[in-house]
Design an enzyme around this catalytic site. Structure first.
Site, PDB file in Angstrom:
ATOM      1  CE  LYS A  35      -1.522   0.843   3.987  1.00  0.00           C
ATOM      2  NZ  LYS A  35      -1.333   1.926   4.874  1.00  0.00           N
ATOM      3  CB  THR A  36       3.664   2.348   2.159  1.00  0.00           C
ATOM      4  OG1 THR A  36       2.729   2.186   3.406  1.00  0.00           O
ATOM      5  CG2 THR A  36       4.328   3.906   2.727  1.00  0.00           C
ATOM      6  CG  ASP A 220      -1.497   5.618   3.955  1.00  0.00           C
ATOM      7  OD1 ASP A 220      -2.106   4.737   3.494  1.00  0.00           O
ATOM      8  OD2 ASP A 220      -0.517   5.577   5.029  1.00  0.00           O
ATOM      9  CD  GLU A 221      -3.650   2.761   7.653  1.00  0.00           C
ATOM     10  OE1 GLU A 221      -4.518   2.238   7.123  1.00  0.00           O
ATOM     11  OE2 GLU A 221      -2.514   2.299   7.886  1.00  0.00           O
ATOM     12  CD  GLN A 251      -5.143  -4.123   7.110  1.00  0.00           C
ATOM     13  OE1 GLN A 251      -4.286  -3.816   8.083  1.00  0.00           O
ATOM     14  NE2 GLN A 251      -4.876  -3.961   5.849  1.00  0.00           N
ATOM     15  NE  ARG A 607      -0.932  -6.738  10.768  1.00  0.00           N
ATOM     16  CZ  ARG A 607      -0.924  -5.860   9.823  1.00  0.00           C
ATOM     17  NH1 ARG A 607       0.003  -5.332   9.471  1.00  0.00           N
ATOM     18  NH2 ARG A 607      -2.105  -5.930   8.884  1.00  0.00           N
TER      19      ARG A 607
END
Length: 724
Positions: A35-36, A220-221, A251, A607
């Site tokens: 994503k980043t 973002d997010e 998420q 994770r």
DNA sequence: ACCTTCTTTCTTTTT
DNA sequence: GAAAGAAGGT
């Protein structure tokens, strides 16, 4: 210009996102799908391939950490610094907007940012002034309500009271609070967004400034945006701007603080001509882990739909351990970590996750016992610590006369005879003449209307502040910090606090001097001492520093599932998978809250890169009493074939969940012959009472609270206890 | 202003 | 059961 290096090493979906030619873009990015990476490469693409000026791009994140990381990754990719760029958090960018356009916002140039502590104190005062009883009107709750309103974009006048007594009363507090903030030039966190939103709405020139300048805006997010943030974004972006939103509805775990996943859905309605790109290839986890996560999240109803896949190996099975109690669970965790280490792993590759912070204690004790180094996330951050806030209050009042909260804090720490009574007089005078507290106190001193101990203390204080103001003209920030800490009496005040507390506090104060030194050195441009100090205050007002307590080079990471978001570890241990602990009892009433818990579980599972352990305990001591909770429903939602179940030694042949905890206890009593509450005598420790026991055979242990020597765990085989 | 005792609460947390 | 906060006493 050759731009291929920006697209190399991206998969097809990622490349589509980066080079998308539609006006808007919605990237639904699964966990671990890069994503980043897409965000960073997209910005680089706009600069190098589309020839845009970096200053025409705005990138918004939620945390300072994310913002800093994004900035440095862009700079690395572009091989040039992002000068004059608006990469930051919602709050940071709003702050920047308000500083620049403070006149339009009705603020002075050096307005004060209120942290939640200061805010709470003010709400408390107002409640008191309104003669509201603390028990029926807890300040914390009113504060929460006010912030919720602000997050929804509501002013006191906009609140629909519906004739409801609760709403009416809290809104009364809100109204007073609003007025006080305007009078004293105070801006809380929610206000940063709300006020800058209002400036955009009400001032065409400001709106024009942003809409002309920013050709591209990236968030973002996105699933974590609340109402006011979404509205803010709608105003910042012109009709012609490109808007890119990156997020993952699966998420979304911050609904409880106002985040609205629905924004992901409404995005395509509000921004026509949007390309949707799904990133479903996961680069982090094994198939087993991903399949477990996919199966789990499939139980949620309102999803945009996404299925993660990977080219990685199948991987090892998830290991499920049913512990006897939380101590057994912790011991198991320690065993697994030791084993990982012995097989050539490093502790820093591992994480132990839990739903609530209270669970960390048993884990810490177990790790401490076998000397496994760990780093725990939680507790106060550096700039949230009492002693640090006290010292900073001095710095703030020196540079901003009008900062009343800092005046109140610094005048009473250390105590100097100025108590509630004197403060009351100061507040009254300040209100009457519409001046700051510090001016009011100077006035009262001049008039001689404050005598005695209070007057003397106040006088000393005022002289000290004036002295500091002169001092900074010819000295550096860190020198001033040192002067404040040593000469205000703060150091001595905290040093005399009992035991370890005093020691840590003074160490932290020393650390603060170091922090200011480091800050000075990081400043590259020509700046006066005053300017350096002011920018230091700006930075720390929106960034409270690290959350870690203890540092260690190679340490296992202990943290809540919430704080694990965005991180990855080779080995993950998910603990406390029990009904009413996780999903949490308070989240089980409504379907939507339960779904959020499930998303949290999804986040936690994803994770793990290589190996995942899940544990739950039959019995757990919570709030002082033993609780017996069945295994979490989330365990049943993971396909059986992915799980390898192992059981504790104590009950190897008891079928899963067939035998209750009480029966296990009975077995122990039969075998060992000792019951809870039994009085016993030990040769060395004297008399005591049995509190707890665990294990069987040679490893059976009892916990005894001895009259003389306190509580101890003893191995039955060696203890030679005599029953009384 | 400080110390002691009682009462209450006990999910997650960034800015 | 522990910690934090409030109330009450010195």
């Amino acid at each position: 210009m050759d731009v291929s290096h920006i697209l190399d090493n991206l998969n097809d979906d990622q490349r589509n996102a980066v080079t998308s030619e539609k006006q808007h873009l919605l990237v639904l990015a699964g966990a671990g799908s890069g994503k980043t990476r897409v965000l960073v490469h997209k910005i680089a693409w706009e600069v190098e391939a589309l020839g845009r000026n970096p200053s025409s791009i705005m990138a918004v994140t939620f945390t300072n950490k994310a913002a800093n990381e994004m900035r440095s990754r862009i700079e690395e990719l572009l091989q040039s610094p992002m000068l004059d760029s608006w990469v930051g958090t919602f709050h940071g960018l709003s702050h920047k907007l308000l500083k620049r356009f403070h006149k339009e916002a009705g603020l002075s140039s050096g307005f004060t940012i209120l942290d939640s502590d200061d805010q709470l104190r003010i709400v408390k005062r107002i409640s008191k002034d309104l003669s509201l009883d603390e028990a029926t009107w807890p300040a914390r709750q009113s504060q929460w309500q006010i912030n919720t309103w602000k997050d929804d974009g509501l002013r006191s006048k906009d609140v629909d009271e519906k004739g409801d007594f609760y709403t009416e009363t809290v809104n009364k507090i809100y109204k007073e609070y609003e007025e006080l903030c305007i009078r004293d030039d105070l801006v809380d966190f929610g206000e940063l967004l709300l006020k800058s939103y209002e400036v955009l709405i009400n001032s065409p020139s400001v709106k024009d400034f942003f809409q002309t300048r920013f050709q591209s805006i990236l968030i973002d997010e996105f699933q974590d945006t609340n109402t006011i943030q979404y509205k803010w974004l709608r105003e910042i972006a012109s009709k012609k701007a490109n808007v890119t939103a990156v997020g993952d509805d699966d998420q979304s775990i911050y609904g409880w603080r106002g985040a609205k996943v629905e924004h992901v859905n409404s995005f395509t309605d509000d921004y026509k001509n949007t390309e949707i790109v799904r990133l479903e290839q996961n680069y982090r986890s094994t198939n087993v882990i991903l399949n477990a996560a996919n199966a789990l999240i499939d139980n949620n109803q309102d999803r945009l739909g996404k299925n993660l896949w990977t080219e990685k190996l199948e991987g090892e099975q998830i290991i499920l351990y049913q512990a006897y109690n939380e101590q057994d669970e912790a011991r198991f965790v320690a065993d697994v970590l030791k084993d990982w280490m012995n097989k050539g792993g490093a502790y820093e590759e591992t994480a132990v996750l839990y739903r609530s912070n209270a669970q960390s204690r048993a884990l810490e004790e177990a790790l401490l016992r076998v000397s496994i180094p760990y780093r725990i996330y939680g507790g106060l951050r550096f700039y949230e610590r009492l002693e640090i806030k006290n010292a900073i209050a001095y710095l703030k009042i020196i540079f901003n006369n009008k900062d009343n909260p800092s005046f109140e804090r610094s005048i009473s720490n250390p105590t100097r005879g100025v108590g509630e009574k004197t403060l009351g007089k100061i507040r009254q005078a300040a209100k009457k003449f519409n001046i700051s507290y510090i001016k009011a106190s100077a006035k009262l001193i001049d008039e001689g209307s404050i005598g005695g101990r209070g007057g003397a203390g106040l006088k000393d204080y005022l002289e000290f502040i004036i002295g500091c103001k002169q001092f900074i003209e010819d000295n550096t920030l860190s020198e001033l910090m040192e002067l404040i800490i040593k000469e205000s009496g703060l150091y001595a005040y905290h040093a005399k606090e009992a035991g370890e507390k005093g020691k840590t506090r003074t160490e932290n104060l020393e650390e603060l001097i170091t922090a200011t030194k480091n800050f000075e050195q990081s400043i590259k441009d020509e700046k006066t001492n005053v300017e350096i100090a002011e920018s230091y205050l700006d930075v720390i007002s929106l960034d409270s520093g690290d959350r870690q307590a203890s540092e260690h080079d190679d340490a296992a990471q202990l943290m809540t599932m919430h704080s694990a978001k965005g991180l990855e570890f080779k080995l993950v241990l998910l603990t406390g998978l029990e009904e009413s602990l996780f999903p949490h009892g308070r989240s089980m009433e409504s379907a939507s809250q339960l779904e959020e818990e499930r998303r949290l579980c999804y986040v936690a599972i994803t994770r793990a890169m290589e190996k995942l352990y899940i544990t739950h305990a039959e019995s757990r001591r919570l709030h002082g009493t033993d609780t017996f909770n069945p295994p979490s429903r989330f365990l049943r939602e993971i396909p059986k074939e992915l799980i390898d179940e192992i059981r504790p030694r104590a009950q190897t042949n008891i079928p899963y969940n067939r035998k209750g905890f009480n029966e296990t206890k009975m077995e122990f009593e039969e075998e060992i012959g000792i019951a809870l509450g039994q009085k016993v005598k030990h040769k060395k420790f004297g008399e005591g009472i049995v509190l707890n026991y665990e294990g069987s055979g040679d490893s059976a242990r009892v916990q005894v609270n001895f009259d003389e020597s306190g509580t101890k765990w003893l191995v039955m085989a060696y203890a030679n206890l005599e029953k009384l």
